[in-house]
Design a protein around this motif. Structure first.
Motif, PDB file in Angstrom:
ATOM      1  N   GLY A 237       0.940  -1.287  -0.030  1.00  0.00           N
ATOM      2  CA  GLY A 237       0.000  -0.081   0.117  1.00  0.00           C
ATOM      3  C   GLY A 237       0.899   1.174   0.115  1.00  0.00           C
ATOM      4  N   LEU A 238       0.119   2.449   0.673  1.00  0.00           N
ATOM      5  CA  LEU A 238       0.977   3.455   0.853  1.00  0.00           C
ATOM      6  C   LEU A 238       1.707   3.539   2.298  1.00  0.00           C
ATOM      7  N   HIS A 239       1.720   2.267   3.075  1.00  0.00           N
ATOM      8  CA  HIS A 239       1.986   2.359   4.376  1.00  0.00           C
ATOM      9  C   HIS A 239       3.348   2.117   5.020  1.00  0.00           C
ATOM     10  N   GLY A 240       4.253   1.481   4.024  1.00  0.00           N
ATOM     11  CA  GLY A 240       5.582   1.379   4.452  1.00  0.00           C
ATOM     12  C   GLY A 240       6.577   0.986   3.168  1.00  0.00           C
ATOM     13  N   GLU A 241       7.802   0.690   3.592  1.00  0.00           N
ATOM     14  CA  GLU A 241       8.800   0.550   2.611  1.00  0.00           C
ATOM     15  C   GLU A 241       8.856  -1.025   1.889  1.00  0.00           C
ATOM     16  N   GLY A 242       7.925  -1.732   2.328  1.00  0.00           N
ATOM     17  CA  GLY A 242       8.316  -3.042   2.208  1.00  0.00           C
ATOM     18  C   GLY A 242       8.042  -3.150   0.234  1.00  0.00           C
ATOM     19  N   TYR A 243       9.111  -3.822  -0.245  1.00  0.00           N
ATOM     20  CA  TYR A 243       8.746  -4.206  -1.644  1.00  0.00           C
ATOM     21  C   TYR A 243       8.921  -2.599  -2.426  1.00  0.00           C
ATOM     22  N   LYS A 244       9.377  -1.721  -1.650  1.00  0.00           N
ATOM     23  CA  LYS A 244      10.034  -0.522  -2.380  1.00  0.00           C
ATOM     24  C   LYS A 244       8.717   0.412  -2.919  1.00  0.00           C
ATOM     25  N   GLY A 245       7.468  -0.102  -2.629  1.00  0.00           N
ATOM     26  CA  GLY A 245       6.384   0.583  -3.055  1.00  0.00           C
ATOM     27  C   GLY A 245       6.082   0.031  -4.665  1.00  0.00           C
ATOM     28  N   HIS A 246       6.547  -1.037  -4.922  1.00  0.00           N
ATOM     29  CA  HIS A 246       6.457  -1.709  -6.308  1.00  0.00           C
ATOM     30  C   HIS A 246       5.203  -2.254  -6.325  1.00  0.00           C
ATOM     31  N   VAL A 247       4.546  -2.258  -7.822  1.00  0.00           N
ATOM     32  CA  VAL A 247       3.418  -2.714  -8.099  1.00  0.00           C
ATOM     33  C   VAL A 247       3.559  -4.078  -8.664  1.00  0.00           C
ATOM     34  N   PHE A 248       2.886  -5.433  -8.085  1.00  0.00           N
ATOM     35  CA  PHE A 248       2.881  -6.834  -8.364  1.00  0.00           C
ATOM     36  C   PHE A 248       1.643  -7.150  -9.030  1.00  0.00           C
ATOM     37  N   TRP A 249       1.633  -8.560  -9.249  1.00  0.00           N
ATOM     38  CA  TRP A 249       0.224  -9.191  -9.663  1.00  0.00           C
ATOM     39  C   TRP A 249      -0.832  -8.955  -8.663  1.00  0.00           C
ATOM     40  N   ASP A 250      -0.164  -8.768  -7.274  1.00  0.00           N
ATOM     41  CA  ASP A 250      -0.908  -8.584  -6.308  1.00  0.00           C
ATOM     42  C   ASP A 250      -2.249  -7.679  -6.568  1.00  0.00           C
ATOM     43  N   THR A 251      -2.028  -6.762  -7.346  1.00  0.00           N
ATOM     44  CA  THR A 251      -2.984  -5.203  -7.385  1.00  0.00           C
ATOM     45  C   THR A 251      -4.219  -6.063  -8.234  1.00  0.00           C
ATOM     46  N   GLU A 252      -3.972  -6.707  -9.398  1.00  0.00           N
ATOM     47  CA  GLU A 252      -4.956  -7.297 -10.349  1.00  0.00           C
ATOM     48  C   GLU A 252      -5.774  -8.369  -9.815  1.00  0.00           C
ATOM     49  N   ILE A 253      -5.058  -9.457  -9.209  1.00  0.00           N
ATOM     50  CA  ILE A 253      -5.593 -10.669  -8.735  1.00  0.00           C
ATOM     51  C   ILE A 253      -6.309 -10.574  -7.247  1.00  0.00           C
ATOM     52  N   PHE A 254      -5.793  -9.784  -6.464  1.00  0.00           N
ATOM     53  CA  PHE A 254      -6.053  -9.632  -4.964  1.00  0.00           C
ATOM     54  C   PHE A 254      -6.804  -8.346  -4.771  1.00  0.00           C
ATOM     55  N   MET A 255      -6.346  -7.330  -5.257  1.00  0.00           N
ATOM     56  CA  MET A 255      -6.855  -5.997  -4.769  1.00  0.00           C
ATOM     57  C   MET A 255      -8.041  -5.617  -5.764  1.00  0.00           C
ATOM     58  N   PHE A 256      -7.938  -5.689  -7.069  1.00  0.00           N
ATOM     59  CA  PHE A 256      -8.670  -5.267  -8.153  1.00  0.00           C
ATOM     60  C   PHE A 256     -10.247  -5.810  -7.777  1.00  0.00           C
ATOM     61  N   PRO A 257     -10.424  -6.887  -7.689  1.00  0.00           N
ATOM     62  CA  PRO A 257     -11.892  -7.198  -7.604  1.00  0.00           C
ATOM     63  C   PRO A 257     -12.569  -6.395  -6.510  1.00  0.00           C
ATOM     64  N   PHE A 258     -12.011  -6.101  -5.340  1.00  0.00           N
ATOM     65  CA  PHE A 258     -12.682  -5.319  -4.382  1.00  0.00           C
ATOM     66  C   PHE A 258     -13.235  -4.021  -5.070  1.00  0.00           C
ATOM     67  N   PHE A 259     -12.231  -3.288  -6.024  1.00  0.00           N
ATOM     68  CA  PHE A 259     -12.495  -1.961  -6.370  1.00  0.00           C
ATOM     69  C   PHE A 259     -13.436  -2.245  -7.565  1.00  0.00           C
ATOM     70  N   LEU A 260     -13.065  -3.208  -8.123  1.00  0.00           N
ATOM     71  CA  LEU A 260     -14.351  -3.731  -9.335  1.00  0.00           C
ATOM     72  C   LEU A 260     -15.635  -3.506  -9.047  1.00  0.00           C
ATOM     73  N   TYR A 261     -15.904  -4.200  -7.828  1.00  0.00           N
ATOM     74  CA  TYR A 261     -17.247  -4.566  -7.457  1.00  0.00           C
ATOM     75  C   TYR A 261     -17.833  -3.085  -6.561  1.00  0.00           C
ATOM     76  N   THR A 262     -16.950  -2.529  -5.945  1.00  0.00           N
ATOM     77  CA  THR A 262     -17.363  -1.427  -4.879  1.00  0.00           C
ATOM     78  C   THR A 262     -17.263  -0.078  -5.475  1.00  0.00           C
ATOM     79  N   LEU A 263     -15.911  -0.021  -5.948  1.00  0.00           N
ATOM     80  CA  LEU A 263     -15.676   1.400  -6.448  1.00  0.00           C
ATOM     81  C   LEU A 263     -15.067   1.440  -7.824  1.00  0.00           C
ATOM     82  N   PRO A 264     -15.969   1.138  -8.798  1.00  0.00           N
ATOM     83  CA  PRO A 264     -15.413   0.851 -10.119  1.00  0.00           C
ATOM     84  C   PRO A 264     -14.725   1.824 -10.919  1.00  0.00           C
ATOM     85  N   ASN A 265     -14.942   3.148 -10.648  1.00  0.00           N
ATOM     86  CA  ASN A 265     -14.124   4.254 -11.115  1.00  0.00           C
ATOM     87  C   ASN A 265     -12.471   4.043 -10.728  1.00  0.00           C
TER      88      ASN A 265
END
Length: 752
Positions: free
Chosen positions: A321-349
């Motif tokens: 997230g924006l919460h710490g230095e873990g993984y240097k702020g980099h974006v992984f597959w985590d975003t599309e496979i794990f986080m994205f469905p939450f936004f898709l169904y609740t905050l589609p914009n």
């Protein structure tokens, strides 16, 4: 259940709570530091501000800390690490997005209350309020307001500490202070301005004798104020932040915004912020009746997940997230496979913005493919601001030994993961314009990569993908990982499908794409034939999928022991340096495939593979438990599913992986929401585009309620033991427990 509370102060736990109490609004984040302690690691991030100066790879820059404030009593700085506190409490209100603190310092005769917020209404504003109360004290207090320009990256890795910015300008605003810095490599300018207001009980100014000084690189202003017995004073701190990413004149914007903020007032902005928070919660809240721990846990995870969501289509969400230095702020597959469905169904914009980030970094993906000898677009395993590969080359293993990191070279499934998110977005939202302008281009270019990456096995008459890493990172350099091969096949076939979809709707756009990507219809038709010959490993053509070619020939260990937290324990005779030679896996791989493409597999296949691989999974990633929880619910292993769900909720609240200080486990939070929505509520979308509900509730849950957006229409779904209540703004169809129902506008009750 809306508050996370800390009531015992132990400086050794500060770094964990800094993550738990982080406040962010998608643009800027401030760690939940104890400003009256000397045990803290200040981190200030602005989404999209990366730099690589003297670092192994580009990283999200730790910017100057705008929270600098000191209180001096009898000329001694208040430091709670060395003072006896009669009472201590910090409360994060998830509903309002406000962090409140209370320090009762009886030895000084003082109590300090504070509250802070990072505005969700005006994204460049941060507000802090301090109320200093006398409980016997009478005398002079010195206030010191400063911006700390000595911050650096890698605070928990001092051997690699680096400051990514250089000071451009500091000064006085009369009153107020400001700081302008510039990153070395990317040349981003960041301007921070801050000002204080102080009032007594008669609402008049109490800040006296202002003095501006520069202590090293830090602009500082000091004030004197006086406190009478049994009285109180209130200090407001206003902060504004602008960068050259969104403004050509960040300093001028920051000062102007600060003046408006002060004139408008702290309380007014706080009220606007809380209204914005209420608006978000209206769409994302999950209510669970009968389980207070689950209720607080899911809200905690949702709060921090949507705190990372940006209106900017050029940024995404990092693994921590924006919460710490873990993984240097980099974006992984985590975003599309794990986080994205939450936004898709609740905050589609916001979901659309996450996909636009991938489109806006498509040139970087093309460079990645070209640099490794392939065609098309290959998305980076770790991405920062431009989409080029930024995975570090070296790390350490479980024994602390230096190891080569191969994920950038071999963990290529992310390219298909992004394609899955694009297709799911189109199915759920019906956004044809997005697909015409962005989605089809990505599908075609990623398919082009897969076609070039395939190797033809003439002897077996099949196509293979060799030397890869699947989701299970214990096994490197494997051939024909089933997750990778299956998704590559799916990606190619979807590109073929959407090529013809676009051909029917916009031939002009398709003509331009064919020219841009250098493809022909004859080539596209060949892709479909190639995809059908991609090898999918199975055990003797039975139900059990083989994680990769040769996996079943490895030494077989089965997990039989668990620690006090219910997590697997390494087998006693296992050599951790030879995990590659065993069937033990880090996290779901085959099971992950079945979850990502559920319509591709039968119930018997789900159950067979779940049971086999669960017994061999060590859950060494926070991504593991939520996925096994969902699959457990699908195949009837409900007890294990619930236990895995609760462990998922508590990954950060109880620091179960021992690394919460490095940031919030954002993908795990997304997984937790998926367990609720796709597991307990049983929501899924069939490949034919039908919405399906197949819920199951734990015995002690009385009710589960959540809202989703389906084809642009909000549906409020409430699941009870014997009925489902669906509130809809228009007529639509839904399949519940395999039976089709036509929903009317308004409230619909369905017996189950």
């Amino acid at each position: 259940m809306w508050e996370v509370i800390r009531e015992v102060y132990d400086p050794k736990e500060n770094y964990i709570y800094e993550t738990l109490f982080t406040l962010a609004n998608g643009f800027v984040s401030i760690r939940g530091i104890e400003e009256f302690s000397s045990t803290y690691k200040p981190l200030t991030f602005v989404a999209g501000i990366f730099d690589g100066y003297k670092a192994q790879v580009p990283e999200l820059v730790n910017l100057p800390n705008p929270f600098g404030i000191n209180l001096y009593v009898e000329n001694e700085r208040i430091n709670i690490d060395f003072l006896k506190m009669t009472k201590y409490q910090r409360r994060l209100n998830l509903r309002s997005g406000v962090l409140s603190s209370y320090y009762e310092l009886s030895t000084l005769g003082l109590a300090i209350e504070s509250e802070r917020f990072v505005s969700r209404k005006s994204l460049h504003r941060i507000g802090i309020k301090y109320t200093i109360k006398s409980i016997g004290f009478k005398g002079k207090i010195i206030l010191e307001n400063y911006i700390d320009n000595t911050t650096a990256n890698n605070l928990f890795d001092p051997a690699n500490k680096v400051q990514h910015y250089k000071l451009q300008q500091i000064g006085s605003l009369k009153p107020g202070i400001y700081s302008v810095v510039k990153t070395y490599d990317r040349k981003h300018k960041i301007a921070i301005s801050s000002s204080l207001l102080g009032v007594g009980q008669n609402n008049d100014n109490i800040l006296l004798d202002r003095k501006y000084i520069e202590i090293g690189p830090n602009p500082t202003e000091l004030y004197t104020c006086f406190l009478n017995k049994n009285s109180s004073i209130t200090i407001y701190k206003f902060v504004t932040i602008f960068t050259s990413r969104e403004s050509e004149k960040p300093f001028e914007e920051s000062v102007s915004e600060l003046e408006k903020f002060v004139a408008q007032g702290y309380e007014t902005e706080l009220e606007e912020h809380q209204k914005a928070m209420e608006s978000i919660w209206e769409n994302v809240d999950v209510t669970i009746k009968g389980d207070s721990s689950a209720q607080l846990g899911i809200r905690f995870n949702i709060f921090h997940l949507f705190s990372c969501a940006s209106n900017d289509p050029t940024v995404s969400i990092g693994a921590r997230g924006l919460h710490g230095e873990g993984y240097k702020g980099h974006v992984f597959w985590d975003t599309e496979i794990f986080m994205f469905p939450f936004f898709l169904y609740t905050l589609p914009n916001y979901a659309k913005n996450l996909l636009l980030y991938r489109y806006n970094t498509l040139e970087g993906a093309r460079k990645n493919a070209y640099a490794t000898g392939y065609k098309g677009a290959r998305f980076a395993w770790e991405s920062a601001d431009d989409g080029t590969e930024v995975t570090p080359k070296w790390g350490v293993d479980y024994l602390g030994n230096p190891v080569r990191i191969w994920t950038a070279d071999e963990e290529i499934h992310i390219t298909a993961d992004i394609s899955i998110a694009i297709v799911n977005y189109h199915i759920v939202t019906g956004d044809d314009e997005f697909m015409k302008n962005y989605g089809v281009e990505i599908l075609l270019d990623t398919a082009k990569f897969w076609i070039s990456r395939l190797e033809y096995n003439n002897n077996m008459d099949r196509y293979e993908i060799k030397k890869v890493i699947g989701p299970d990172e214990f096994h490197e350099h494997v051939d024909n990982n089933v997750y990778t091969n299956y998704l590559a096949k799916w990606n190619i076939l979807k590109a073929y499908e959407y090529y013809h979809w676009l051909k029917e709707r916009d031939k002009g756009k398709l003509c331009l794409l064919k020219t841009l990507l250098g493809i022909s219809e004859e080539e596209i038709n060949k892709w479909r034939l190639i995809a059908e010959k991609i090898y999918i490993p199975r055990k003797d053509n039975q139900l059990l999928l083989e994680q990769f070619e040769g996996y079943f020939n490895l030494k077989d260990y089965v997990v039989t022991e668990f620690d006090e937290k219910g997590m697997p324990v390494w087998p006693k005779d296992l050599d951790l340096s030879k995990l590659q030679e065993t069937q033990l896996i880090k996290q779901p791989d085959v099971v992950m495939l079945i979850l990502v493409l559920p319509d591709e597999f039968s119930y018997d296949e789900m159950k067979k593979n779940y049971e086999y691989y669960l017994r061999r999974t060590m859950h060494k990633s926070s991504l593991s438990l939520p996925m096994y929880s969902i699959m457990g619910l699908k195949v009837g292993d409900t007890r294990n599913a619930y236990n895995s769900f609760m462990k998922t909720l508590l990954v950060d609240l109880e620091n179960t992986h021992g690394n919460t200080h490095l940031g919030f486990h954002a993908a795990c939070a997304g997984g937790a929401w998926q367990v609720v929505a796709n597991g307990f509520a049983g929501i899924r979308v069939r490949k034919d585009g039908e919405l399906v509900l197949d819920p199951w509730l734990p015995e002690h849950w009385e009710e589960l309620s959540l809202k989703i957006f389906w084809k642009g229409v909000p549906l409020k779904i409430t699941v009870r033991k014997e009925e489902i209540i669906i509130e809809s703004l228009r007529e639509t169809d839904v399949i519940v427990k395999s039976k089709l129902y036509h929903l009317k506008e308004g409230t619909n009750r369905i017996k189950i």
